[in-house]
Each structure stands twice: as structure tokens, then as C-alpha cells.
Design an enzyme around this catalytic site. Structure first.
Site, PDB file in Angstrom:
ATOM      1  N   ASP A  95       0.828  -1.219   0.011  1.00 48.66           N
ATOM      2  CA  ASP A  95      -0.026  -0.008   0.202  1.00 48.66           C
ATOM      3  C   ASP A  95       0.591   1.083   0.135  1.00 48.66           C
ATOM      4  OD1 ASP A  95      -2.524  -1.262  -0.084  1.00 48.66           O
ATOM      5  OD2 ASP A  95      -2.476  -1.327   2.269  1.00 48.66           O
ATOM      6  N   ARG A 135      -1.842  -0.832  -8.735  1.00 47.32           N
ATOM      7  CA  ARG A 135      -3.167  -0.563  -8.054  1.00 47.32           C
ATOM      8  C   ARG A 135      -3.388   1.267  -8.068  1.00 47.32           C
ATOM      9  NH1 ARG A 135      -4.263  -1.102  -2.293  1.00 47.32           N
ATOM     10  NH2 ARG A 135      -4.902  -3.212  -2.670  1.00 47.32           N
ATOM     11  N   THR A 179     -11.423   2.544  -7.603  1.00 47.51           N
ATOM     12  CA  THR A 179     -12.276   3.599  -7.493  1.00 47.51           C
ATOM     13  C   THR A 179     -13.652   3.042  -7.249  1.00 47.51           C
ATOM     14  OG1 THR A 179     -12.939   5.766  -8.851  1.00 47.51           O
ATOM     15  CG2 THR A 179     -12.756   3.519 -10.298  1.00 47.51           C
TER      16      THR A 179
END
Length: 306
Positions: free
Chosen positions: A133, A183, A225
């Protein structure tokens, strides 16, 4: 108004006093359970299976960040190693996502790299993928540097790029050259104008620019999204360029736009749901509400029903 609300919520996310108040007043039962799968890995099994049964894959995130002691970082590593085994033993269609500050990045890049290599080696034994992340902009370069060091030896890892950062176009180009799995999200931290677009229109425009790049030349990108315009823009570009749905996946958060998740699956698109769990849910929740005002109104309505 939305920008003011967002800034306030992000400030609240870093307030220990507000966190104590929220948890003391039992608000976890009121809203956290919609967005958090549980506090232990065992509690995630049923929600993950339910998503799998609906044709969705999952990315499990054991919540936590910014550890300052080596012992805490080692505990996080041990937990992720158990989580990889848990996913395999329970035949869950899931991978893991993690933050480098949870693995000791604030202690030292060498510490985080050593821990990441241990996790990636174990993940490879289970044929598992691990997503790194992205955190606030203070960590962007360090995260990408560490990913750059890991990726040649560990192809079972990918990274996140945030479209609200002005540097992201350059970062995406480098990651495409590396063959990295990206991502793409908009971003959830309160960033200064020196490094980030401040206007939603600019963030959205950059998001769509980067979507086109990773769809065209990227390696199985994750289009993360909940914004309908971004979803439609992705689908339209993919159709125009004859990019098949198996070359990318949409990604959404657990508990947000559940009907849309299912409708995309029915339409033949791939969907991965990002499923967080653990006791450290407060900051995560506040960032989710800052990202999407509808989440805040959901919380308020639940409180008014009490």
C-alpha cells in the site's frame, strides 16, 4: 464544502482523544462493522467466502501503521505469515495488502526490506501475491525505492500509485517499464499543494490519464475507484482499445458501493474487494469518510437511529 469536510475528517483521524471517544461510545458497532470484516483473521473467513461466492476476489489488509518499535514490526510480520497460511488452509480466493510503516519503515528502510522479503518468500510458497500500500507523500519515494529493490527477486508483489500526487505520471511510466503490477487510486491523505492536486477535477483528470496508460501498457492493473465517472471512463477506454476485461480488474472497498461491485461482476468485469480487519480501525475509517461524504452520512444516520 467537501474539501473542508475532508480536511476536518483527516485531522480527526490523527487525534488520539477523538479516537478514544469514538471507541468508548461503542460506535464500532454502529459503523465499523459495515466497513471492517472483523478484529481477527478468523472473523474474515465468512465475509471473504461470501464475496468469493459472488464472483469477487479479495485483498486482506491487517490494519496498522507507523510502528516505532522493532518488536511491533516483528509481531506484524509474524501475523502476516500466519495470515498467508490461513488463506491457504481455508481455500480463500484472496491475497494480502500491507503498509511498510507497519513493518518498520520508520525504524529503517533496511528493517522494512528484510521483513518484506520474509513475507514475500512465504507468500511465494503459497503462490500468493502481496500488494504494498502507498501511505502519505512523505513515504512515497521510500516506498518506491524499496519496491524497486524487491521487484527483481520477487515478482509476486505490486505497489499503489495515487493520482492526486503530481509526480504520479512519472512514477507510472517507470513502473510500466519495470513490468510492475500497479493499483491506481486517487489518494486518501491530506497533502499540501506543493506535491498534490487540490482540485477534484484535476485529481480526476490525472486519474483517467493514468488509467489509460496502465490499461494500454501496464501489467494487470488494479483500477481502484468508487467514482462512477472513473468507472465509465475505464470501461469506455478499454472498449475503444479492444482491451479485454481479463487484462485488468476493478477494486473497491469492503462495504462501499456493494450493488455496483455486483453489477460490474455481472457485466463480466473482474472485481477485487479490499477487506480490512483488526483492532486499529479508527484512522482507516476516518480516511474512508474523508474520501466519500456519503460514508459520513451513513454513520450519522446510524447514530440518529440509536
Amino acid at each position: 464544502m467537501d474539501m473542508l469536510t475532508r480536511s476536518l475528517l483527516l485531522t480527526m483521524a490523527n487525534s488520539p482523544n477523538i479516537e478514544r471517544f469514538v471507541k468508548k461510545n461503542g460506535m464500532s458497532a454502529g459503523f465499523a462493522r459495515r466497513f471492517i470484516a472483523g478484529e481477527t483473521m478468523e472473523e474474515t473467513a465468512a465475509p471473504v467466502r461470501a464475496l468469493n461466492d459472488r464472483g469477487m476476489t479479495v485483498s486482506l489488509d491487517y490494519l496498522g501503521e507507523n510502528v516505532s518499535r522493532a518488536e511491533e514490526a516483528a509481531e506484524s510480520v509474524a501475523y502476516y505469515l500466519r495470515l498467508l497460511r490461513f488463506i491457504s488452509d481455508n481455500n480463500l480466493n484472496a491475497n494480502i495488502s500491507l503498509k511498510l510503516t507497519q513493518l518498520g519503515l520508520d525504524i529503517g528502510s533496511d528493517v522494512a526490506e528484510r521483513h518484506m522479503r520474509e513475507i514475500l518468500e512465504e507468500a511465494a510458497r503459497y503462490d500468493q501475491f502481496v500488494r504494498i500500500d502507498m501511505e502519505g507523500s512523505a513515504y512515497t519515494q521510500r516506498t518506491l525505492d524499496l519496491f524497486d529493490a524487491l521487484q527483481p527477486d520477487h515478482k509476486n508483489t505490486g505497489v499503489v500509485i495515487q493520482s492526486y500526487l503530481t509526480r504520479s505520471e512519472q512514477d507510472v511510466e517507470k513502473l510500466i517499464e519495470m513490468g510492475a503490477r500497479v493499483r491506481l487510486c486517487k489518494g486518501a491523505y491530506d497533502e499540501p499543494r506543493e506535491v498534490a492536486f487540490q482540485n477534484k477535477t484535476d485529481v480526476d483528470a490525472n486519474y483517467l490519464r493514468l488509467v489509460r496508460r496502465v490499461l494500454k501498457d501496464g501489467n494487470y492493473p488494479g483500477i481502484a475507484t468508487h467514482d462512477e465517472l472513473m468507472i465509465e471512463g475505464t470501461c469506455d477506454f478499454a472498449r475503444e482499445e479492444s482491451i479485454m476485461p481479463d487484462r485488468y480488474e476493478f477494486q473497491m472497498l469492503y462495504g462501499i458501493r456493494r450493488d455496483r461491485q455486483e453489477s460490474l461482476v455481472r457485466a463480466g468485469y473482474r472485481m477485487r474487494v479490499y477487506v480490512p480487519f483488526g483492532t486499529q480501525w479508527y484512522a482507516y475509517m476516518m480516511r474512508r469518510m474523508a474520501e466519500r461524504p456519503a460514508n459520513l452520512w451513513f454513520v450519522i444516520k446510524n447514530l440518529l437511529r440509536r
